[in-house]
Design a protein around this motif. Sequence first.
Motif, PDB file in Angstrom:
ATOM      1  N   ARG A 111      12.640  15.563  -1.945  1.00  0.00           N
ATOM      2  CA  ARG A 111      12.964  16.517  -0.876  1.00  0.00           C
ATOM      3  C   ARG A 111      12.103  16.260   0.365  1.00  0.00           C
ATOM      4  N   GLU A 112      10.836  15.919   0.129  1.00  0.00           N
ATOM      5  CA  GLU A 112       9.909  15.711   1.250  1.00  0.00           C
ATOM      6  C   GLU A 112       9.971  14.298   1.821  1.00  0.00           C
ATOM      7  N   TYR A 113      10.750  13.410   1.199  1.00  0.00           N
ATOM      8  CA  TYR A 113      10.743  12.014   1.661  1.00  0.00           C
ATOM      9  C   TYR A 113      11.177  11.985   3.130  1.00  0.00           C
ATOM     10  N   PRO A 114      10.356  11.379   3.982  1.00  0.00           N
ATOM     11  CA  PRO A 114      10.617  11.526   5.419  1.00  0.00           C
ATOM     12  C   PRO A 114      11.768  10.644   5.915  1.00  0.00           C
ATOM     13  N   ASP A 138       0.832  -1.201   0.000  1.00  0.00           N
ATOM     14  CA  ASP A 138       0.000   0.000   0.000  1.00  0.00           C
ATOM     15  C   ASP A 138       0.869   1.254   0.000  1.00  0.00           C
ATOM     16  N   ALA A 139       0.468   2.231  -0.779  1.00  0.00           N
ATOM     17  CA  ALA A 139       1.192   3.500  -0.808  1.00  0.00           C
ATOM     18  C   ALA A 139       1.140   4.147   0.565  1.00  0.00           C
ATOM     19  N   PRO A 140       2.260   4.619   1.069  1.00  0.00           N
ATOM     20  CA  PRO A 140       2.228   5.316   2.360  1.00  0.00           C
ATOM     21  C   PRO A 140       1.499   6.654   2.228  1.00  0.00           C
ATOM     22  N   PRO A 141       0.893   7.114   3.317  1.00  0.00           N
ATOM     23  CA  PRO A 141       0.186   8.399   3.254  1.00  0.00           C
ATOM     24  C   PRO A 141       1.164   9.564   3.243  1.00  0.00           C
ATOM     25  N   GLY A 142       0.670  10.733   2.870  1.00  0.00           N
ATOM     26  CA  GLY A 142       1.446  11.965   3.011  1.00  0.00           C
ATOM     27  C   GLY A 142       2.041  12.479   1.722  1.00  0.00           C
ATOM     28  N   ARG A 143       1.838  11.753   0.628  1.00  0.00           N
ATOM     29  CA  ARG A 143       2.422  12.243  -0.625  1.00  0.00           C
ATOM     30  C   ARG A 143       1.395  12.315  -1.743  1.00  0.00           C
ATOM     31  N   GLU A 144       0.134  12.295  -1.349  1.00  0.00           N
ATOM     32  CA  GLU A 144      -0.947  12.293  -2.337  1.00  0.00           C
ATOM     33  C   GLU A 144      -0.912  13.534  -3.219  1.00  0.00           C
ATOM     34  N   HIS A 145      -0.371  14.636  -2.708  1.00  0.00           N
ATOM     35  CA  HIS A 145      -0.342  15.893  -3.472  1.00  0.00           C
ATOM     36  C   HIS A 145       0.604  15.823  -4.676  1.00  0.00           C
ATOM     37  N   VAL A 182      17.704   3.751   7.481  1.00  0.00           N
ATOM     38  CA  VAL A 182      17.107   4.716   8.401  1.00  0.00           C
ATOM     39  C   VAL A 182      17.260   4.122   9.791  1.00  0.00           C
ATOM     40  N   GLY A 183      18.146   4.674  10.587  1.00  0.00           N
ATOM     41  CA  GLY A 183      18.418   4.085  11.897  1.00  0.00           C
ATOM     42  C   GLY A 183      18.937   2.666  11.721  1.00  0.00           C
ATOM     43  N   ASP A 184      18.271   1.704  12.384  1.00  0.00           N
ATOM     44  CA  ASP A 184      18.696   0.312  12.261  1.00  0.00           C
ATOM     45  C   ASP A 184      17.990  -0.420  11.128  1.00  0.00           C
ATOM     46  N   ASP A 185      17.103   0.267  10.455  1.00  0.00           N
ATOM     47  CA  ASP A 185      16.291  -0.382   9.422  1.00  0.00           C
ATOM     48  C   ASP A 185      16.988  -0.266   8.070  1.00  0.00           C
ATOM     49  N   GLU A 186      17.199  -1.400   7.429  1.00  0.00           N
ATOM     50  CA  GLU A 186      17.885  -1.413   6.140  1.00  0.00           C
ATOM     51  C   GLU A 186      16.946  -1.915   5.060  1.00  0.00           C
ATOM     52  N   MET A 187      16.820  -1.139   3.998  1.00  0.00           N
ATOM     53  CA  MET A 187      16.035  -1.524   2.843  1.00  0.00           C
ATOM     54  C   MET A 187      16.941  -1.504   1.620  1.00  0.00           C
ATOM     55  N   VAL A 188      16.458  -2.137   0.566  1.00  0.00           N
ATOM     56  CA  VAL A 188      17.180  -2.118  -0.704  1.00  0.00           C
ATOM     57  C   VAL A 188      16.286  -1.433  -1.737  1.00  0.00           C
ATOM     58  N   GLU A 224      24.485  10.392  -6.331  1.00  0.00           N
ATOM     59  CA  GLU A 224      25.330  11.257  -5.497  1.00  0.00           C
ATOM     60  C   GLU A 224      24.581  12.502  -5.037  1.00  0.00           C
ATOM     61  N   THR A 225      23.822  13.106  -5.949  1.00  0.00           N
ATOM     62  CA  THR A 225      23.095  14.320  -5.553  1.00  0.00           C
ATOM     63  C   THR A 225      21.955  13.974  -4.598  1.00  0.00           C
ATOM     64  N   MET A 226      21.343  12.790  -4.801  1.00  0.00           N
ATOM     65  CA  MET A 226      20.317  12.343  -3.860  1.00  0.00           C
ATOM     66  C   MET A 226      20.939  12.117  -2.476  1.00  0.00           C
ATOM     67  N   ALA A 227      22.056  11.405  -2.447  1.00  0.00           N
ATOM     68  CA  ALA A 227      22.719  11.109  -1.162  1.00  0.00           C
ATOM     69  C   ALA A 227      23.085  12.399  -0.433  1.00  0.00           C
ATOM     70  N   ALA A 228      23.485  13.413  -1.208  1.00  0.00           N
ATOM     71  CA  ALA A 228      23.904  14.695  -0.626  1.00  0.00           C
ATOM     72  C   ALA A 228      22.723  15.627  -0.377  1.00  0.00           C
ATOM     73  N   ARG A 229      21.494  15.179  -0.742  1.00  0.00           N
ATOM     74  CA  ARG A 229      20.307  16.054  -0.671  1.00  0.00           C
ATOM     75  C   ARG A 229      20.561  17.385  -1.391  1.00  0.00           C
ATOM     76  N   ASP A 230      21.306  17.312  -2.477  1.00  0.00           N
ATOM     77  CA  ASP A 230      21.594  18.506  -3.289  1.00  0.00           C
ATOM     78  C   ASP A 230      20.522  18.573  -4.373  1.00  0.00           C
ATOM     79  N   TRP A 231      19.367  19.100  -3.990  1.00  0.00           N
ATOM     80  CA  TRP A 231      18.176  18.966  -4.848  1.00  0.00           C
ATOM     81  C   TRP A 231      18.250  19.825  -6.104  1.00  0.00           C
TER      82      TRP A 231
END
Lengths: 139, 139
Positions: free
Chosen positions: B56-59, A114-121, B84-90, B16-23
């Motif tokens: 940019r808004e990705y939490p 399921d798509a996470p909430p908060g990005r519907e815009h 993110v913290g101890d949580d690892e995703m691919v 690289e720009t994503m990792a650096a948040r250089d939007w």
Amino acid sequence: MTSTEQSRVIARQYFETMAARDWDSFGALLAEDVVYELPQTAERVTGRDRLVQFNREYPGDWRIDVSRLIVDGETAAGTMNFTVGDDEMVGLVYLELTGGLISRVTDFWPEPYDAPPGREHLIEQGVSGVDRLSRPGGS
Amino acid sequence: MTSTEQSRVIARQYFETMAARDWDSFGALLAEDVVYELPQTAERVTGRDRLVQFNREYPGDWRIDVSRLIVDGETAAGTMNFTVGDDEMVGLVYLELTGGLISRVTDFWPEPYDAPPGREHLIEQGVSGVDRLSRPGGS
């Protein structure tokens, strides 16, 4: 050293022989000590004979269609639409080649969520690409 | 026509720009009508400004490390370990380039699942590759 063009032929044959269930030809592409891994289940299959058997025994009347093949030196990324009846999955495959044989295969089988909430815009519903992934309650 | 080596530079900069948040630099790599799709959720984001905003808004206090980059003409496949913290995703990413800009991005975020029964005779537990995926109850 396997060139990109040699790797492309081998990677294409990997999917073609699998699609054809031509397990002898499939096995001939693999290094004797090939390692196959599924990071999502943390499963590993080691060795040509076991990997052929793993694929040969894979259940279901499945069909595969290659949707991407991206080859770069001794690595390749392939994606496939994997169909069993009305159920469509996507298989994402990474190959490593050594000496003209496939020495490592890493497979991912992403599932719908399921798509996470908060990005519907920012979001529109629906995708237009090459991947065919059944969604619960429809496709 | 974007050459493989031009595409490699652009694909590397994407991560690289994503990792650096250089939007600003991230946005400069994108075609104005770029399409970003997530087949698992059937979500689509269209347009450079929206895609920059989406990222940019990705939490979360996330970090990415590129684990594969496979480039072939105007296509590329990248994989990243996303922490993110101890949580690892691919994250598994496919890029398409047109005229030296990224025109399409397809992302997959595969999640752990339980190994199906019936293949234990071929399987060892544990994976040795580059992918770091947290598993429920441990890693």
